[in-house]
Design an enzyme around this catalytic site. Structure first.
Site, PDB file in Angstrom:
ATOM      1  N   GLU A 176      54.630  61.941  26.254  1.00  0.00           N
ATOM      2  CA  GLU A 176      55.428  61.355  27.319  1.00  0.00           C
ATOM      3  C   GLU A 176      54.623  60.274  28.034  1.00  0.00           C
ATOM      4  O   GLU A 176      53.421  60.424  28.271  1.00  0.00           O
ATOM      5  CB  GLU A 176      55.863  62.431  28.321  1.00  0.00           C
ATOM      6  CG  GLU A 176      54.711  63.127  29.007  1.00  0.00           C
ATOM      7  CD  GLU A 176      55.150  64.195  29.998  1.00  0.00           C
ATOM      8  OE1 GLU A 176      56.217  64.797  29.779  1.00  0.00           O
ATOM      9  OE2 GLU A 176      54.415  64.420  30.985  1.00  0.00           O
ATOM     10  N   SER A 177      55.257  59.168  28.361  1.00  0.00           N
ATOM     11  CA  SER A 177      54.651  58.087  29.127  1.00  0.00           C
ATOM     12  C   SER A 177      53.395  57.545  28.441  1.00  0.00           C
ATOM     13  O   SER A 177      53.471  57.069  27.307  1.00  0.00           O
ATOM     14  CB  SER A 177      54.362  58.574  30.550  1.00  0.00           C
ATOM     15  OG  SER A 177      54.008  57.507  31.377  1.00  0.00           O
ATOM     16  N   SER A 178      52.225  57.665  29.057  1.00  0.00           N
ATOM     17  CA  SER A 178      51.002  57.229  28.383  1.00  0.00           C
ATOM     18  C   SER A 178      50.816  57.980  27.072  1.00  0.00           C
ATOM     19  O   SER A 178      50.307  57.428  26.091  1.00  0.00           O
ATOM     20  CB  SER A 178      49.790  57.458  29.296  1.00  0.00           C
ATOM     21  OG  SER A 178      48.591  57.106  28.660  1.00  0.00           O
TER      22      SER A 178
ATOM     23  N   ALA B 183      53.279  58.894  25.183  1.00  0.00           N
ATOM     24  CA  ALA B 183      54.197  58.244  24.239  1.00  0.00           C
ATOM     25  C   ALA B 183      53.577  56.970  23.687  1.00  0.00           C
ATOM     26  O   ALA B 183      53.728  56.647  22.508  1.00  0.00           O
ATOM     27  CB  ALA B 183      55.525  57.943  24.927  1.00  0.00           C
TER      28      ALA B 183
ATOM     29  N   HIS C 264      61.735  57.913  35.075  1.00  0.00           N
ATOM     30  CA  HIS C 264      60.532  58.179  34.283  1.00  0.00           C
ATOM     31  C   HIS C 264      60.238  59.674  34.324  1.00  0.00           C
ATOM     32  O   HIS C 264      59.335  60.126  35.046  1.00  0.00           O
ATOM     33  CB  HIS C 264      59.369  57.367  34.846  1.00  0.00           C
ATOM     34  CG  HIS C 264      58.233  57.191  33.885  1.00  0.00           C
ATOM     35  ND1 HIS C 264      58.328  56.390  32.766  1.00  0.00           N
ATOM     36  CD2 HIS C 264      56.992  57.722  33.854  1.00  0.00           C
ATOM     37  CE1 HIS C 264      57.187  56.422  32.102  1.00  0.00           C
ATOM     38  NE2 HIS C 264      56.368  57.232  32.733  1.00  0.00           N
TER      39      HIS C 264
END
Length: 451
Positions: free
Chosen positions: A151-153, A155, A293
């Site tokens: 997820e996020s970083s 991802a 987010h």
């Protein structure tokens, strides 16, 4: 982490209300007797001092798949373990999950330095690969079934690992990321503001060339399949990045920029599939309307859809190769009408009940069988048919190839003799819709989960 939680309660309530009608297996195993998260030290080359945490379910499969699960900025491996459903799904399907933590704790992954963006170049990816190798060598992990999500970083790092090590990973699922190389700054753990804001746009060819020429130059082998998720209201990593990721991976995987199919499997989830010429989905994208987010949202089917795409639910639950065969598009189960044991009855989809007439066994002979009233019958391509429209019926088991079925990692069930896909007629969703064989086309009415 990099999450904005103000939409979570609203989205969670909506999605949970819908969960009962979603086709992918949404049930998570009870956690009361679950295994525990274990920290592993001295796991191999680790230039940035990452921490490794491992989750091995009590009922782990023989030769188990490995899922590398990557947290976001401000997160950690234990945080991702407790805040997502991947461990519960591992309990159910018997795969191993690696939950790494960055160093220093709570930092973002290095997806910006030249070292990280090159195979075996150094930095975080080298330590992550050491974790995968350690799990294969010390826990019997299957080197032919390694997957990655984040997820996020995390991802962003998912995209980096898929680019740097295409021979290692079979598929990946990136929640709220950016394309490989988009965050490049030449510095370790640098922040690329224009990329985060969705202001970096290239052609599909340009994005694809970065993967081919920079990540693992000279590699010409098969590439991992990719699933991409993003919320349309993401204010941390702009939603435009989903389109750039899609351009990159469709180009790398050699499929058209135009989706092969689009649908809405859950309210406010817009899904697009990009298939190869053989009908296998190579890239799958999810636009989550109104979400910020905050993906994947725990308690919703997001993680289940990810592991289904990667094939980690293939083969059924850890209690054996027996369970319901869920029709993803219809949100129902493969069903023998009225529990009829007379040979020749065409099978249908019906609301899942857990009854014997929906409890299938996929055995070592590749048969799909039902046992009712002491009698075992096999799913059968009627008349040994190999043409579109051949009925899927129950028949006395006879060992013939028209009673043998492959449960494939892409979610299809194909007849060994015909090569055709098990298909819900007309993409119907009503109780009683019959099932037949049809040429594989990537449609949701040809997607199944088992267990």
């Amino acid at each position: 982490m990099l999450r904005s939680w103000h939409l979570k309660a609203r989205l969670l309530a909506v999605l949970l209300a819908l969960g009962a009608v979603v086709g992918v297996n949404l049930h998570t195993a009870p956690r009361a007797s679950a295994a525990s998260l274990t920290q592993i030290s001295n796991f191999g080359a680790n230039p940035t001092g990452l921490q490794m945490y491992l989750y091995v379910p009590n009922s782990v499969r023989v030769d188990p798949p490995i899922l590398l699960a990557l947290h976001g900025c401000q997160g950690s491996g234990p945080y991702l373990y407790s805040s997502t459903d991947f461990a519960a799904l591992a309990d159910q399907y018997g795969f191993i999950v690696i939950y790494p933590s960055t160093n220093p704790g709570g930092s973002c992954w290095d997806v910006s330095s030249d070292q990280a963006l090159t195979r075996n170049g150094g930095s975080d990816p080298v330590g992550l690969m050491s974790m995968v190798t350690y799990t294969e060598q010390h826990y019997g992990g299957n080197p032919g079934a390694v997957y990655v999500t984040g997820e996020s970083s995390g991802a962003m790092m998912t995209n980096v690992m898929l680019a740097d090590y295409p021979d290692v990973f079979k598929a990946g699922a990136a929640f709220m990321g950016v394309p490989y190389h988009c965050f490049s700054t030449g510095t370790v753990r640098g922040w690329n503001g224009p990329c985060a804001a969705g202001q970096v746009s290239m052609t599909a060819q340009q994005w694809g060339d970065l993967v081919r020429n920079d990540a693992d130059p000279g590699y010409t082998g098969p590439r991992p399949r990719v699933q991409l998720w993003h919320g349309t209201a993401d204010s941390t990593l702009n939603y435009n990045n989903l389109g750039e990721e899609t351009k990159q991976w469709t180009n790398v995987l050699g499929v058209a920029q135009t989706p092969s199919s689009t649908d809405t499997p859950v309210a406010n989830w817009n899904r697009a599939r990009y298939n190869s010429s053989s009908g296998s989905t190579q890239v799958e994208t999810y636009s989550i309307v109104g979400a910020g987010h905050q993906l994947p949202i725990q308690g919703t089917p997001m993680a289940a859809y990810a592991i289904h795409f990667m094939g980690l639910d293939n083969g059924g639950s850890t209690t054996g190769s027996t369970g319901e065969l869920h029709a993803v598009g219809a949100g129902k189960c493969l069903d023998d009408p009225n529990s009829t044991t007379a040979p020749g009855i065409q099978q249908q989809v019906y609301s899942c009940t857990g009854a014997a007439n929906q409890t299938w066994t996929h055995n070592a002979s590749k048969e799909l069988t039902l046992t009712m009233s002491g009698q075992t019958l096999c799913l059968d391509a009627s008349g040994q048919g190999t043409a579109n429209g051949t009925k899927a019926i129950l028949w006395t088991c006879n060992g013939q190839p028209n009673q043998q079925w492959n449960l494939n990692a892409n979610g299809t069930v194909t007849g060994v003799q015909s090569g055709l896909c098990l298909d819900v007629i007309g993409a119907g969703t009503a109780n009683g819709t019959p099932v037949e064989l049809w040429s594989c086309n990537g449609g949701s009415n040809q997607q199944w989960t088992f267990g």
